[in-house]
Design a protein around this motif. Sequence first.
Motif, PDB file in Angstrom:
ATOM      1  N   ASP A   1       9.285 -39.471 -16.522  1.00 24.56           N
ATOM      2  CA  ASP A   1       8.992 -39.750 -15.361  1.00 24.56           C
ATOM      3  C   ASP A   1       8.156 -40.053 -14.239  1.00 24.56           C
ATOM      4  OD1 ASP A   1      11.182 -41.179 -16.091  1.00 24.56           O
ATOM      5  OD2 ASP A   1      13.469 -41.125 -14.113  1.00 24.56           O
ATOM      6  N   GLY A   2       7.400 -39.604 -14.429  1.00 26.42           N
ATOM      7  CA  GLY A   2       5.583 -39.867 -13.576  1.00 26.42           C
ATOM      8  C   GLY A   2       5.850 -39.028 -12.511  1.00 26.42           C
ATOM      9  N   GLN A   3       6.317 -37.538 -13.174  1.00 27.57           N
ATOM     10  CA  GLN A   3       5.866 -36.481 -12.485  1.00 27.57           C
ATOM     11  C   GLN A   3       5.493 -35.083 -13.580  1.00 27.57           C
ATOM     12  OE1 GLN A   3       9.602 -34.161 -10.768  1.00 27.57           O
ATOM     13  NE2 GLN A   3       8.605 -34.800  -9.146  1.00 27.57           N
ATOM     14  N   VAL A   4       4.961 -34.428 -13.468  1.00 27.12           N
ATOM     15  CA  VAL A   4       4.882 -33.637 -14.082  1.00 27.12           C
ATOM     16  C   VAL A   4       4.671 -32.066 -13.460  1.00 27.12           C
ATOM     17  CG1 VAL A   4       2.426 -32.788 -13.746  1.00 27.12           C
ATOM     18  CG2 VAL A   4       3.225 -31.742 -15.605  1.00 27.12           C
ATOM     19  N   ARG A   5       5.591 -31.221 -14.058  1.00 31.21           N
ATOM     20  CA  ARG A   5       5.757 -29.477 -13.383  1.00 31.21           C
ATOM     21  C   ARG A   5       4.718 -28.706 -14.465  1.00 31.21           C
ATOM     22  NH1 ARG A   5      11.265 -29.082 -12.723  1.00 31.21           N
ATOM     23  NH2 ARG A   5      11.090 -30.816 -10.895  1.00 31.21           N
ATOM     24  N   VAL A   6       4.121 -27.589 -13.756  1.00 30.51           N
ATOM     25  CA  VAL A   6       3.129 -26.907 -14.711  1.00 30.51           C
ATOM     26  C   VAL A   6       4.046 -25.734 -13.915  1.00 30.51           C
ATOM     27  CG1 VAL A   6       1.005 -26.044 -15.072  1.00 30.51           C
ATOM     28  CG2 VAL A   6       1.675 -28.598 -15.064  1.00 30.51           C
ATOM     29  N   PHE A   7       4.488 -25.050 -14.521  1.00 27.17           N
ATOM     30  CA  PHE A   7       4.718 -23.237 -14.821  1.00 27.17           C
ATOM     31  C   PHE A   7       3.391 -22.595 -14.919  1.00 27.17           C
ATOM     32  CE2 PHE A   7       8.479 -25.939 -14.696  1.00 27.17           C
ATOM     33  CZ  PHE A   7       9.629 -25.252 -14.247  1.00 27.17           C
ATOM     34  N   ALA A   8       2.834 -21.758 -14.166  1.00 24.45           N
ATOM     35  CA  ALA A   8       2.193 -21.152 -14.207  1.00 24.45           C
ATOM     36  C   ALA A   8       1.474 -19.551 -13.940  1.00 24.45           C
ATOM     37  CB  ALA A   8       0.683 -21.899 -13.839  1.00 24.45           C
ATOM     38  N   ALA A   9       1.126 -18.325 -14.041  1.00 24.77           N
ATOM     39  CA  ALA A   9       1.026 -17.066 -13.507  1.00 24.77           C
ATOM     40  C   ALA A   9      -0.298 -16.977 -12.474  1.00 24.77           C
ATOM     41  CB  ALA A   9       1.397 -16.091 -14.873  1.00 24.77           C
TER      42      ALA A   9
ATOM     43  N   GLY B   1       9.803 -13.431 -14.451  1.00 30.93           N
ATOM     44  CA  GLY B   1       8.631 -13.872 -14.456  1.00 30.93           C
ATOM     45  C   GLY B   1       8.108 -15.463 -14.219  1.00 30.93           C
ATOM     46  N   ALA B   2       8.700 -15.001 -12.611  1.00 31.86           N
ATOM     47  CA  ALA B   2       8.682 -16.613 -11.831  1.00 31.86           C
ATOM     48  C   ALA B   2       6.913 -16.390 -11.662  1.00 31.86           C
ATOM     49  CB  ALA B   2       8.991 -16.087 -10.361  1.00 31.86           C
ATOM     50  N   ASP B   3       6.864 -17.805 -12.469  1.00 33.62           N
ATOM     51  CA  ASP B   3       5.267 -18.818 -12.001  1.00 33.62           C
ATOM     52  C   ASP B   3       5.510 -18.791 -10.631  1.00 33.62           C
ATOM     53  OD1 ASP B   3       4.973 -17.713 -14.897  1.00 33.62           O
ATOM     54  OD2 ASP B   3       5.927 -19.458 -15.821  1.00 33.62           O
ATOM     55  N   THR B   4       4.183 -19.567 -10.510  1.00 35.04           N
ATOM     56  CA  THR B   4       3.760 -20.563  -9.452  1.00 35.04           C
ATOM     57  C   THR B   4       4.307 -21.971  -9.597  1.00 35.04           C
ATOM     58  OG1 THR B   4       2.282 -19.064  -7.954  1.00 35.04           O
ATOM     59  CG2 THR B   4       2.161 -21.916  -7.754  1.00 35.04           C
ATOM     60  N   VAL B   5       4.824 -22.512  -9.274  1.00 31.86           N
ATOM     61  CA  VAL B   5       5.446 -23.799  -9.846  1.00 31.86           C
ATOM     62  C   VAL B   5       4.638 -24.895  -9.261  1.00 31.86           C
ATOM     63  CG1 VAL B   5       7.406 -25.801  -9.920  1.00 31.86           C
ATOM     64  CG2 VAL B   5       7.828 -23.145 -10.523  1.00 31.86           C
ATOM     65  N   ILE B   6       4.077 -25.982  -9.893  1.00 33.61           N
ATOM     66  CA  ILE B   6       2.903 -27.167  -9.641  1.00 33.61           C
ATOM     67  C   ILE B   6       3.449 -28.559 -10.013  1.00 33.61           C
ATOM     68  CG2 ILE B   6       1.084 -28.147  -9.241  1.00 33.61           C
ATOM     69  CD1 ILE B   6      -1.058 -25.509 -10.062  1.00 33.61           C
ATOM     70  N   THR B   7       4.118 -29.071  -8.710  1.00 28.54           N
ATOM     71  CA  THR B   7       4.929 -30.591  -9.390  1.00 28.54           C
ATOM     72  C   THR B   7       3.581 -31.381  -8.398  1.00 28.54           C
ATOM     73  OG1 THR B   7       6.153 -29.591  -8.793  1.00 28.54           O
ATOM     74  CG2 THR B   7       6.428 -31.923  -8.387  1.00 28.54           C
ATOM     75  N   VAL B   8       3.496 -33.055  -9.379  1.00 33.03           N
ATOM     76  CA  VAL B   8       2.692 -33.694  -9.094  1.00 33.03           C
ATOM     77  C   VAL B   8       3.317 -34.393  -9.487  1.00 33.03           C
ATOM     78  CG1 VAL B   8       0.737 -34.667  -9.483  1.00 33.03           C
ATOM     79  CG2 VAL B   8       0.417 -32.187  -9.326  1.00 33.03           C
ATOM     80  N   THR B   9       3.286 -35.760  -8.468  1.00 32.16           N
ATOM     81  CA  THR B   9       3.970 -37.159  -8.633  1.00 32.16           C
ATOM     82  C   THR B   9       3.006 -38.226  -8.882  1.00 32.16           C
ATOM     83  OG1 THR B   9       6.558 -36.535  -7.811  1.00 32.16           O
ATOM     84  CG2 THR B   9       6.377 -39.211  -8.551  1.00 32.16           C
ATOM     85  N   TYR B  10       2.822 -39.087  -9.691  1.00 31.91           N
ATOM     86  CA  TYR B  10       2.100 -40.410 -10.229  1.00 31.91           C
ATOM     87  C   TYR B  10       2.322 -41.089  -9.364  1.00 31.91           C
ATOM     88  CZ  TYR B  10      -1.096 -36.529 -12.477  1.00 31.91           C
ATOM     89  OH  TYR B  10      -1.318 -35.470 -12.983  1.00 31.91           O
ATOM     90  N   ASP B  11       1.162 -42.246  -9.856  1.00 30.22           N
ATOM     91  CA  ASP B  11       2.366 -43.659  -9.578  1.00 30.22           C
ATOM     92  C   ASP B  11       1.983 -44.738 -10.251  1.00 30.22           C
ATOM     93  OD1 ASP B  11      -0.954 -44.290  -9.690  1.00 30.22           O
ATOM     94  OD2 ASP B  11      -1.565 -45.578  -7.599  1.00 30.22           O
ATOM     95  N   ALA B  12       1.736 -43.499 -11.780  1.00 26.53           N
ATOM     96  CA  ALA B  12       1.804 -44.308 -12.912  1.00 26.53           C
ATOM     97  C   ALA B  12       2.345 -43.165 -14.218  1.00 26.53           C
ATOM     98  CB  ALA B  12       0.043 -44.612 -13.536  1.00 26.53           C
ATOM     99  N   ALA B  13       2.224 -43.703 -15.128  1.00 27.43           N
ATOM    100  CA  ALA B  13       2.651 -42.457 -16.271  1.00 27.43           C
ATOM    101  C   ALA B  13       1.613 -41.220 -16.466  1.00 27.43           C
ATOM    102  CB  ALA B  13       2.747 -43.463 -18.089  1.00 27.43           C
ATOM    103  N   VAL B  14       2.621 -40.318 -16.621  1.00 29.05           N
ATOM    104  CA  VAL B  14       1.782 -38.885 -16.812  1.00 29.05           C
ATOM    105  C   VAL B  14       0.884 -38.706 -17.684  1.00 29.05           C
ATOM    106  CG1 VAL B  14       1.717 -36.270 -16.731  1.00 29.05           C
ATOM    107  CG2 VAL B  14       3.560 -37.672 -15.832  1.00 29.05           C
TER     108      VAL B  14
END
Length: 322
Positions: free
Chosen positions: A270-278, A237-250
């Motif tokens: 640690d300031g990075q979010v990874r979202v798994f989305a269909a 069920g592989a999703d598209t993986v979106i990874t965003v790194t911020y210069d402050a807390a998520v």
Amino acid sequence: MTEPPEAAVRTVDLKKTYPASGPRPEVPAVQGIDLDVPRGEFFGLLGPNGAGKSTTIGMLTTLVVPTGGSAHVCGLDVTKDAVEIKRRIGVVSQNNTLDNDLTVAENLEFRGRYFGLSARDARTRATDLLELFGLTEQRAGNPFEISGGQAKRVMICRALMHGPEVLFLDEPTAGLDPQTRTNLWEVLRGLQAAGQTIVLTTHYMEEAEALCDRVAVVDHGRILAGGTVDQLKAGAGADTVITVTYDAAVPREIKALADRDGISRVEVHDGQVRVFAAEPGGLLGELVTIGSGAGAGVTDATQLRPSLETVFLTLTGREYRE
């Protein structure tokens, strides 16, 4: 009724645990692996460094003694028929193991003689392989004075000198530049087209996707999933993986995205979010907007569409280890 052909490689609950030594605890490197590789297949063991791939190859090539389960190569038991298995396989390791006291051609001829070829037949076989792999001009050279890609091709030639039934390649393109890696892929495709069974270990997702008929994704000594690339994508069920790194807390609001339809998981670290989305449409922009509203600027952003790489991330929920 005709019986199915004997598998090139078959393992059942194969295990390897290295015993404790001093302050180091025991290490369960391989924890029950089942494999079934038909003859003529290009099969890949795919996973990060330290996943147990090389230990598995070590057991299949009789260099490492299993501590549990069973493994057969060419129908022979790796613990009882090691000598005969060695006659039937070719092995290419990660490191350059060529003899620098011999020329490129002599490295091949010596291997042929070791496996019982006459001097004439060994020279002929070496000449043919060097021509096939585009190495004729290097035949008189020192194997440590040629390029890394050429040395790897020489090692494959050497492994093929005695006509092995199964060719094992352990990280064959590690450390090679992209162009050399692509050229080597073409050579390996040609070998399989000629009927060669190949078992490959790699941590390069694109390599497995480009070469292998089937793959098994391995981590921590276990198979997480196996099949063709398309089967893995569908089964995981592989999703598209979106990874965003911020210069402050998520921003806290981002965690609430996990409750939205079409989003299977949100990971924050640690300031990075990874979202798994269909259904990732517009999601990257939304993450940027949420961050901006909370005073967190974006320093890096990636969006990986379903592939072997996203299958691995979906299965394990983390990046590959170095």
